[in-house]
Design an enzyme around this catalytic site. Structure first.
Site, PDB file in Angstrom:
ATOM      1  N   HIS A 164      21.247 -43.628  19.645  1.00  0.00           N
ATOM      2  CA  HIS A 164      21.376 -44.210  18.540  1.00  0.00           C
ATOM      3  C   HIS A 164      20.312 -43.988  17.847  1.00  0.00           C
ATOM      4  O   HIS A 164      18.760 -43.961  18.671  1.00  0.00           O
ATOM      5  CB  HIS A 164      21.526 -45.653  18.681  1.00  0.00           C
ATOM      6  N   ASP A 181      19.404 -47.387  15.653  1.00  0.00           N
ATOM      7  CA  ASP A 181      18.445 -48.678  15.398  1.00  0.00           C
ATOM      8  C   ASP A 181      17.666 -49.368  16.657  1.00  0.00           C
ATOM      9  O   ASP A 181      17.915 -48.861  17.611  1.00  0.00           O
ATOM     10  CB  ASP A 181      19.947 -49.801  15.068  1.00  0.00           C
ATOM     11  N   GLU A 220      23.871 -49.237  18.047  1.00  0.00           N
ATOM     12  CA  GLU A 220      23.719 -49.754  19.402  1.00  0.00           C
ATOM     13  C   GLU A 220      23.610 -51.231  19.672  1.00  0.00           C
ATOM     14  O   GLU A 220      24.078 -51.639  20.594  1.00  0.00           O
ATOM     15  CB  GLU A 220      23.321 -48.521  20.203  1.00  0.00           C
ATOM     16  N   GLU A 221      22.551 -51.496  18.879  1.00  0.00           N
ATOM     17  CA  GLU A 221      21.766 -52.643  20.154  1.00  0.00           C
ATOM     18  C   GLU A 221      22.175 -53.699  18.997  1.00  0.00           C
ATOM     19  O   GLU A 221      21.664 -55.157  20.021  1.00  0.00           O
ATOM     20  CB  GLU A 221      19.971 -52.868  19.305  1.00  0.00           C
ATOM     21  N   GLU A 256      20.006 -42.368  26.286  1.00  0.00           N
ATOM     22  CA  GLU A 256      19.363 -43.408  26.815  1.00  0.00           C
ATOM     23  C   GLU A 256      18.518 -44.245  28.212  1.00  0.00           C
ATOM     24  O   GLU A 256      18.448 -43.253  28.728  1.00  0.00           O
ATOM     25  CB  GLU A 256      21.082 -44.900  27.482  1.00  0.00           C
ATOM     26  N   HIS A 305      12.718 -53.024  24.862  1.00  0.00           N
ATOM     27  CA  HIS A 305      12.836 -54.178  23.763  1.00  0.00           C
ATOM     28  C   HIS A 305      11.385 -55.072  24.189  1.00  0.00           C
ATOM     29  O   HIS A 305      11.674 -56.194  24.288  1.00  0.00           O
ATOM     30  CB  HIS A 305      14.119 -55.135  24.921  1.00  0.00           C
ATOM     31  N   ASP A 348      13.476 -46.786  23.283  1.00  0.00           N
ATOM     32  CA  ASP A 348      14.671 -47.032  23.551  1.00  0.00           C
ATOM     33  C   ASP A 348      15.318 -46.405  21.760  1.00  0.00           C
ATOM     34  O   ASP A 348      14.716 -47.455  20.907  1.00  0.00           O
ATOM     35  CB  ASP A 348      15.043 -48.189  24.104  1.00  0.00           C
TER      36      ASP A 348
HETATM   37 ZN   LIG Z   1      19.126 -47.851  23.665  1.00  0.00          ZN
END
Ligand SMILES: [Zn+2]
Length: 395
Positions: free
Chosen positions: A66, A68, A150-151, A180, A367, A116
């Site tokens: 992903h 995003d 995805e997020e 991931e 994150h 990520d």
């Molecule tokens: Zn991810």
């Protein structure tokens, strides 16, 4: 600067806060088109999805990622701006992890999405370019599938929607490598070979509102629900199995009350979630939950949302063997083969009949403020992905 580091920086510079792709996929599509890939942009709603394919026939090995990222949070708290990639000595070791102390002396790439998962997306693109250059007539097809959703909370127009389209048009994926961030302390120490399912419910228990001084004229939904909650929390849903821990039930929110202390509320709302393994089926968990609520005489409405079924890539599959072999041969380690953690977009690809394995960088900072990835490990990642292609498709 290496190719993969350079590309990861280019991606981090694009402020692709979910579900905005911010031009990441256009950049990757252009590179892969030049490498001979056929490019399809699959835009659904405000979500960009990219399907890039090289070769023909069967089998198909697809890489999934992903573009995003999650929001940065307050930028002032970051040591360097989250969307300006910087390589510097690690100043943010994970104190809980002794091994991470060595990160103090290693170069890390900082920026939102470094771990990520723009680092892995860059590594996938570089690996695919190298593989098709070295094996222009490889077996079957290699592909890259990217989404910009995805997020986000809804997850409707990303890989879920793409997979529905693939099913409808008979697009086949045999093996899927998800990038991931899977590793604990170092690249290759852990791969994911499955994920638990996630089943949520919004429960409303109805009572009768009234004055606390006249309980005989009211029905308190908190009192009515309490013994049912105790039963739900004590229930043994299954014993797990060789690949998964037992299914877990959690209440994440519980609300009732009018704000006044002399009013018995008229209803109670609870949000519940199952993280469930392949030993249980969602429909059975639903039925058993409702049976417990009924047994306690509750007047209730329960709305369910199944956000992902569990999946498992069993041992002995060619993809799982290939990924384990690559960790062994290129990283010198026996990876832990785990089904833990949250869900991933692999849950939408597995039901197409694909074996799904996740292999990506260390997830210690994902994150978080000052998200980063070890530069040396990022630079090793393309070779791992390329070796997976070699093992499965090089003729
Ligand atoms: Zn991810």
């Amino acid at each position: 600067m290496s190719d993969v580091l350079d590309l990861a920086c280019e991606l981090i510079r694009r402020r692709s806060v979910t579900p905005d792709d911010a031009g990441c996929q256009a950049l990757l599509a252009e590179r892969l088109r030049r490498a001979g890939f056929r490019i399809e942009h699959l835009r659904h709603g405000e979500v960009d999805n990219l399907w890039a394919v090289h070769g023909d026939g069967v089998p198909t090995l697809a890489f999934l990622g992903h573009t995003d990222v999650v929001p940065s949070g307050p930028e002032a708290v970051w040591h360097s701006p989250p969307f300006e990639p910087v390589v510097r000595l690690c100043d943010h070791p994970d104190r809980e992890n002794q091994k991470a102390a060595i990160h103090d002396r290693t170069l890390h790439l900082y920026g939102r999405g470094a771990a990520d998962m723009k680092g892995a997306v860059a590594a996938m693109a570089v690996a695919l370019e190298r593989f098709v250059a070295a094996h222009p007539r490889h077996d079957g097809r290699v592909a890259l599938l990217l989404t910009s959703d995805e997020e986000g909370p809804a997850n409707l127009d990303g890989v879920r929607k793409v997979a529905e389209g693939f099913r409808a048009r008979g697009e086949r994926i045999d093996w899927c490598v998800v990038g991931e961030p899977s590793a604990k302390a170092t690249l290759g120490d852990l791969i994911r070979v499955g994920r638990r399912g996630s089943l949520s419910g919004t429960l409303v228990v109805r009572g009768v509102q009234g004055h606390v001084a006249y309980p005989e004229k009211a029905l308190n939904p908190i009192h009515a629900f309490a013994p049912a909650l105790a039963a739900l929390a004590a229930e043994r849903w299954d014993e797990g199995n060789a690949d998964f821990p037992p299914t877990s039930f959690q209440v994440s929110n519980l609300n009732a009350g009018t704000g006044a202390n002399n009013v018995i509320p008229g209803e109670l709302t609870a949000l519940i979630n199952f993280r469930y393994c392949t030993a249980s089926r969602a429909e059975d968990l639903r039925a058993r939950t409702e049976a417990i609520l009924r047994r306690h005489g509750l007047d209730f409405v329960l709305e369910w949302n199944l956000s992902g079924e569990p999946f498992l890539t069993p041992p002995g599959g060619r993809l799982r063997d290939a990924v384990v072999g690559v960790c062994r041969d290129l990283r010198g380690m026996e990876p832990e083969q785990s089904t833990g953690g949250g869900t991933s977009d692999g849950r939408f690809i597995a039901p197409l009949g694909a074996e799904v394995v996740e292999l990506g960088p260390v997830n210690a900072t994902i994150h978080k403020v000052d998200e980063c990835v070890d530069v040396a490990e990022l630079e090793r990642l393309p070779a791992l992905y390329e070796a997976i292609c070699e093992r499965l498709l090089a003729s």
